[in-house]
Motif scaffolding. Structure first.
Motif: not given
Length: 218
Positions: A165, A204-205, A207-209, A211-212, A215
């Motif tokens: 990161w 945020q980084a 959680m985005q990873a 969620n991706d 999905t």
């Protein structure tokens, strides 16, 4: 109140787990001599868990710490395995950037040594490296070594297939932090809001990873 008696092995060995029959908000510990000549007890720490699902977060930090310090800490990597971590975030590098004698070759070697120690102790865990936010030298002077430290971490992560990161790349030079009153007068440490911003950006980084991943897993 729960009373817990334990007898451990040699220093630095695996932690002792104690299961209590019910939830407690207090407990007491009593050291017990297990062999002749034993005259002290060392407590390295506690992890209190309630058995409920969720995120269990631990953190360790020492002022002035570098990769080499955690590499050389006698029990550090060995004791992390007692936590059975799934993710280990290694966020170091600022202090190395303020070391005039440290070369980037030596820095790379220090990163590798710590990562290998952690991987050996926790083969199931993902290790996430981060680059440090920029900071000043002597309070107001730009520190060109920060960019070198950042690039060395990025290179190591890429060459060893580790996630990284890039906080330095996200926020840019220390002028960003100074302009927004997020860095203290020493030019190195951040204000409470500055650290909160870093934490929120990392959250945020992650959680985005996640969620991706969720999905695309469906």
């Amino acid at each position: 109140m729960a009373s817990v008696q334990t007898s451990g092995g040699a220093e630095g060995q695996a932690p002792i787990s104690v299961d209590l029959n019910e939830l407690n908000d207090e407990f007491s510990l009593e050291s017990v001599q297990t062999r002749p000549g034993q005259n002290h007890t060392t407590l390295f720490g506690f992890s209190l868990e309630n058995g409920q699902p969720g995120v269990l977060y631990h953190c360790v930090g020492v002022n002035g710490a570098q990769f080499s310090h955690y590499r050389d800490a006698q029990y550090f990597a060995e004791q992390t395995k007692g936590l059975e971590p799934q993710l280990i975030v290694v966020s170091l590098g600022t202090n190395e950037a303020h070391s005039a004698a440290l070369t980037m070759t030596e820095f790379y070697t220090n990163i590798d040594a710590l990562v290998q120690n952690l991987q050996k102790a926790n083969p199931q865990a993902t290790i996430l490296l981060t680059t440090p936010a920029d900071s000043y030298k002597r309070r107001t002077q730009a520190n060109p070594k920060m960019a070198e430290v950042r690039q060395t971490i990025l290179n190591y992560a890429s060459e060893h297939h580790l996630p990284c990161w890039d906080l330095y790349g996200i926020t840019g030079p220390a002028a960003f932090w100074k302009k927004n009153h997020l860095i203290t007068s020493d030019g190195v440490h951040y204000t409470r809001k500055g650290y909160e911003l870093q934490g929120n950006l990392l959250y945020q980084a992650l959680m985005q990873a996640f969620n991706d991943y969720a999905t695309h897993r469906l």
